[in-house]
Design a protein around this motif. Sequence first.
Motif, PDB file in Angstrom:
ATOM      1  N   ILE A 249       1.071  -0.905  -0.125  1.00  0.00           N
ATOM      2  CA  ILE A 249      -0.203  -0.203  -0.115  1.00  0.00           C
ATOM      3  C   ILE A 249       1.135   1.631   0.327  1.00  0.00           C
ATOM      4  N   ASP A 250       0.726   2.195  -0.445  1.00  0.00           N
ATOM      5  CA  ASP A 250       1.459   3.169  -1.707  1.00  0.00           C
ATOM      6  C   ASP A 250       1.274   4.432   0.180  1.00  0.00           C
ATOM      7  N   GLU A 251       2.443   5.269   0.603  1.00  0.00           N
ATOM      8  CA  GLU A 251       1.747   6.253   1.314  1.00  0.00           C
ATOM      9  C   GLU A 251       2.304   7.480   0.251  1.00  0.00           C
ATOM     10  N   LEU A 252       1.962   8.367   0.976  1.00  0.00           N
ATOM     11  CA  LEU A 252       2.214   9.376   0.721  1.00  0.00           C
ATOM     12  C   LEU A 252       2.779  10.822   1.159  1.00  0.00           C
ATOM     13  N   VAL A 253       3.989  11.138   0.955  1.00  0.00           N
ATOM     14  CA  VAL A 253       4.737  12.547   1.862  1.00  0.00           C
ATOM     15  C   VAL A 253       4.608  13.560   1.110  1.00  0.00           C
ATOM     16  N   ILE A 254       4.154  14.450   1.375  1.00  0.00           N
ATOM     17  CA  ILE A 254       3.467  15.439   1.091  1.00  0.00           C
ATOM     18  C   ILE A 254       4.093  16.869   1.973  1.00  0.00           C
ATOM     19  N   SER A 255       5.036  17.524   0.608  1.00  0.00           N
ATOM     20  CA  SER A 255       5.292  19.319   1.537  1.00  0.00           C
ATOM     21  C   SER A 255       4.077  19.635   1.345  1.00  0.00           C
ATOM     22  N   GLU A 256       4.149  20.285   2.478  1.00  0.00           N
ATOM     23  CA  GLU A 256       3.470  21.498   2.670  1.00  0.00           C
ATOM     24  C   GLU A 256       3.531  22.602   2.707  1.00  0.00           C
ATOM     25  N   PHE A 257       4.182  23.309   2.156  1.00  0.00           N
ATOM     26  CA  PHE A 257       4.529  25.312   1.190  1.00  0.00           C
ATOM     27  C   PHE A 257       4.644  25.309   2.944  1.00  0.00           C
ATOM     28  N   GLY A 258       3.231  26.066   2.870  1.00  0.00           N
ATOM     29  CA  GLY A 258       2.816  26.674   3.831  1.00  0.00           C
ATOM     30  C   GLY A 258       3.177  28.011   3.198  1.00  0.00           C
ATOM     31  N   HIS A 259       3.671  28.686   4.757  1.00  0.00           N
ATOM     32  CA  HIS A 259       3.877  30.637   4.588  1.00  0.00           C
ATOM     33  C   HIS A 259       4.963  30.569   5.336  1.00  0.00           C
ATOM     34  N   ARG A 260       4.145  31.420   6.995  1.00  0.00           N
ATOM     35  CA  ARG A 260       4.816  31.296   8.191  1.00  0.00           C
ATOM     36  C   ARG A 260       5.154  29.657   8.911  1.00  0.00           C
ATOM     37  N   THR A 261       4.126  28.748   8.443  1.00  0.00           N
ATOM     38  CA  THR A 261       4.171  27.769   9.344  1.00  0.00           C
ATOM     39  C   THR A 261       3.930  26.710   7.593  1.00  0.00           C
ATOM     40  N   GLY A 262       4.567  25.609   8.153  1.00  0.00           N
ATOM     41  CA  GLY A 262       4.607  24.153   7.213  1.00  0.00           C
ATOM     42  C   GLY A 262       5.162  23.102   7.710  1.00  0.00           C
ATOM     43  N   GLN A 263       4.555  22.006   7.153  1.00  0.00           N
ATOM     44  CA  GLN A 263       5.638  21.089   7.547  1.00  0.00           C
ATOM     45  C   GLN A 263       5.523  19.933   6.194  1.00  0.00           C
ATOM     46  N   LEU A 264       6.752  18.763   7.018  1.00  0.00           N
ATOM     47  CA  LEU A 264       6.513  17.170   5.551  1.00  0.00           C
ATOM     48  C   LEU A 264       5.046  16.361   6.177  1.00  0.00           C
TER      49      LEU A 264
END
Length: 506
Positions: A249-264
């Motif tokens: 089953i595939d995982e998704l690794v999503i780059s949440e660029f955001g702005h002042r806040t964000g995450q991987l």
Amino acid sequence: MRPGQFLLIFFFALATLISCTKKNNEAKAELLFQAHCARCHVGPDIGALPKSMWAERVLPDMASRMGIKEGDYDPFKGMSFEEKEIVMKAGVYPYTPLLEPEDWAILKEYILSNAPDSLAGQAENVEYGVQDHFKSEKITLDDAPGSYYTFLDYDDNTQSIRVGDISGNLIEHSVSSGSTEVLHKVNSAVVDYTQLDTISFITDVGILDPSELSSGKIFRAYDDKLEAIPEIFHRPVNNLVTDFDGDGIDELVISEFGHRTGQLTLMRGLPNGNYERRILLTLPGTIRAVAEDMDKDGDLDIVAITSQGDESITILYQEEDLRFRVDRAIRFSPIYGSSWFELLDYDHDGDIDIVTVNGDNADKTYIAKPYHGLRIHLNDGQNQFTEAFFHPLNGATRFVSEDFDQDGDFDFAVISTFPDYENAPDLALVYLENQDASKFKFKPLKFEESNLSRWFLLDKGDIDADGDIDIILSAFTYTFTPVPEKFSKQWQDNNVDILLLQNQLK
């Protein structure tokens, strides 16, 4: 004691006191700089920005991030109430000052007194020839003036170019037939697309401009059916689809660029088709993640680039139960504008090296910067990286690596979305022909087609099926930084959406 002697002794003592106070303040300022300016990221080189930029752009925001009010600067200006609440809860701008007013004054004076009046800007010691390795072909996908493409990918199997635009269209253009069709339509700008055997994933950024609001979506497409997974993401710009734990089953690794806040973010695939969400990094500005077994233990690790605040290349080593150990492998100054990276074995020694470009200039300090460009970081075999080569290029944002001339080493094609329009506008697209890999000797070449449009993305592939690798560029003529009027008008008149650079090797 005579009056003259008394005055002499008094002024000598006063001068000594002033000198000691100055030295003490300088020592204290250095300590303050290291403690507060290198607290969340690499301490910037004061000489990397001119005095005016420090005073007008950087220091006011820097003060706000330490809970200090600097003049009439308002870090929340232009934000909605909802955005303000998000930033406040994240603690980006603390309520309680981290420095006493007198210490902030010492630190501010230290920075301004050491900052230069101006920067060298565009490198003048690089001589460019004009390339003759590639022949260009211009493609216009529609009749609308301007080009607003936010995703680009070439599919070797179908010999087609796929682009996503700012309006949410995922478009496929057949190189052989010249036909163009819309494959899918989502809510806003398409920024990533992954096609698998029976399912495809489309990344919808949500809000393209800087924002603290989360409205990005990941869509799954089955033939003509399109559905969004339930989660909402903070300006996602990249979606790595990989089966990390080998359960099918595939995982998704999503780059949440955001702005002042964000995450991987890791979305762990579950047997029922749903996902379990885990946060891997809590850093804004994540642009891209790549799967690679960096420690050669048989498990896939993640290599990611972040471009805001703590600009870095981070390796996340996979451990048990899809947990990851974080290592900041390469770190850059927070004003570099890190934009892209590739993993490759440059020196053919069996380990993975990293090539990066720095040059995103759509920020508070829009000037030509001599430290923008392409860098090669060599691996010592233990995933410790040393910068071995630097080619200066203002505004460098993307590149592709390939043995384009098939002589056994890596060449590079680099685009600059933010070239130095005043001194070197023709360096929006350059080619670095590798002439001696061991000595890092490259022949820099430029393209006559450099200013046909404003280049935003590029990819590679054998588009004419002749056995050599070609280059594909897509345009984005949205004016988000100052551009001379002659160029913006030229881009509108040309209306070039895609530029094919066909390799003439074969």
